[in-house]
Design an enzyme around this catalytic site. Structure first.
Site, short mmCIF file in Angstrom:
data_model
loop_
_atom_site.label_atom_id
_atom_site.label_comp_id
_atom_site.label_asym_id
_atom_site.label_seq_id
_atom_site.Cartn_x
_atom_site.Cartn_y
_atom_site.Cartn_z
CG HIS A 11 49.16 39.82 33.47
ND1 HIS A 11 48.32 40.44 34.36
CD2 HIS A 11 49.39 40.73 32.48
CE1 HIS A 11 48.05 41.66 33.95
NE2 HIS A 11 48.68 41.86 32.80
CG ASP B 197 48.61 38.75 37.19
OD1 ASP B 197 49.74 39.10 36.81
OD2 ASP B 197 47.56 39.22 36.71
CB SER C 255 46.45 44.24 31.91
OG SER C 255 47.58 44.58 32.67
#
Length: 227
Positions: free
Chosen positions: A206, A172, A118
């Site tokens: 995610h 995501d 991320s």
């Protein structure tokens, strides 16, 4: 620099991996999980790890709440109107220090990998354009591009053909798949990177999934010419 350092199971270390966490996480979260996973694979028994910790700072997107963050985030958008370029560049400097630490420990640059999740993935991708030395590989889990205008101006060409792995889930909700494709296009077309492996994982949010980890390990073995 605050970081968790994990020595190779078998010395001397001949491979070094830097792993950056995401927003709100620490070195003992995602990075240590990945490091422990790799340490269980015989090919990585001579690998040492540096897992840096982001500073605790206010995050505008979260109403100024303080948490581990590599750079401030003002909005969730594939094309944000405002970015924390100064914070981002400062964190890129952390990656450079980690890479140099591995080199100073006797590890050849071509055996060093930078990867992240991320926020950390955004940094690992950008470091491919800013590192002053060619290394072995880069990897990004759910990555995105944050400071494209600045990178166009300062990018270096050392790692144009260095292998890059980028995995992204098609479900995501935090960094939508569109953001992953935008990053892929930017680094290929604007920055000229020639060796990007972009993988999409059906139903993954995610996070990471077993299929992604399997492909990541195969990627590392190829990039580092491991048996």
């Amino acid at each position: 620099m605050s970081a968790v350092r994990i020595a190779a199971k078998v010395l001397p270390a001949n491979t070094g991996i830097v792993i950056l966490h995401g927003l709100g996480d620490t070195a003992n979260g995602f990075p240590r999980t990945i490091a422990n996973y790799l340490r269980g694979i015989p090919a990585f028994e001579q690998t040492s790890f540096i897992l840096p910790d982001a500073p605790i700072s206010p995050v505008s997107l979260n109403n100024g709440y303080k948490m581990p963050s590599w750079f401030d985030i003002y909005e969730l958008s594939a094309h944000p109107s405002r970015v924390d370029a100064d914070g981002f560049m400062k964190s890129l400097g952390v990656i450079e220090k980690c890479v140099q630490e591995h080199i100073d420990a006797g590890i050849k640059p071509e055996n060093i990998v930078v990867c992240g999740f991320s926020q950390g993935a955004a940094l690992s991708l950008s470091s491919a354009a800013t590192l002053p030395v060619k290394i072995g590989a880069f990897a990004a889990f759910s990555g995105f591009v944050t400071i494209p205008n600045q990178l166009r101006q300062i990018k270096k060409d050392h790692n144009l053909d260095t292998p890059i792995f980028h995995g992204h889930g098609d479900s995501d909700p935090v960094v939508p798949l569109e953001g992953g494709f935008i990053a892929k296009d930017f680094y290929q077309n604007d920055c000229g990177f020639k060796n990007i492996q972009f993988e999409v994982y059906k139903g993954m949010d995610h996070s990471v999934c077993p299929e992604e980890m399997d492909q990541f390990v195969k990627f590392l073995k190829r990039a580092l010419k491991m048996k």
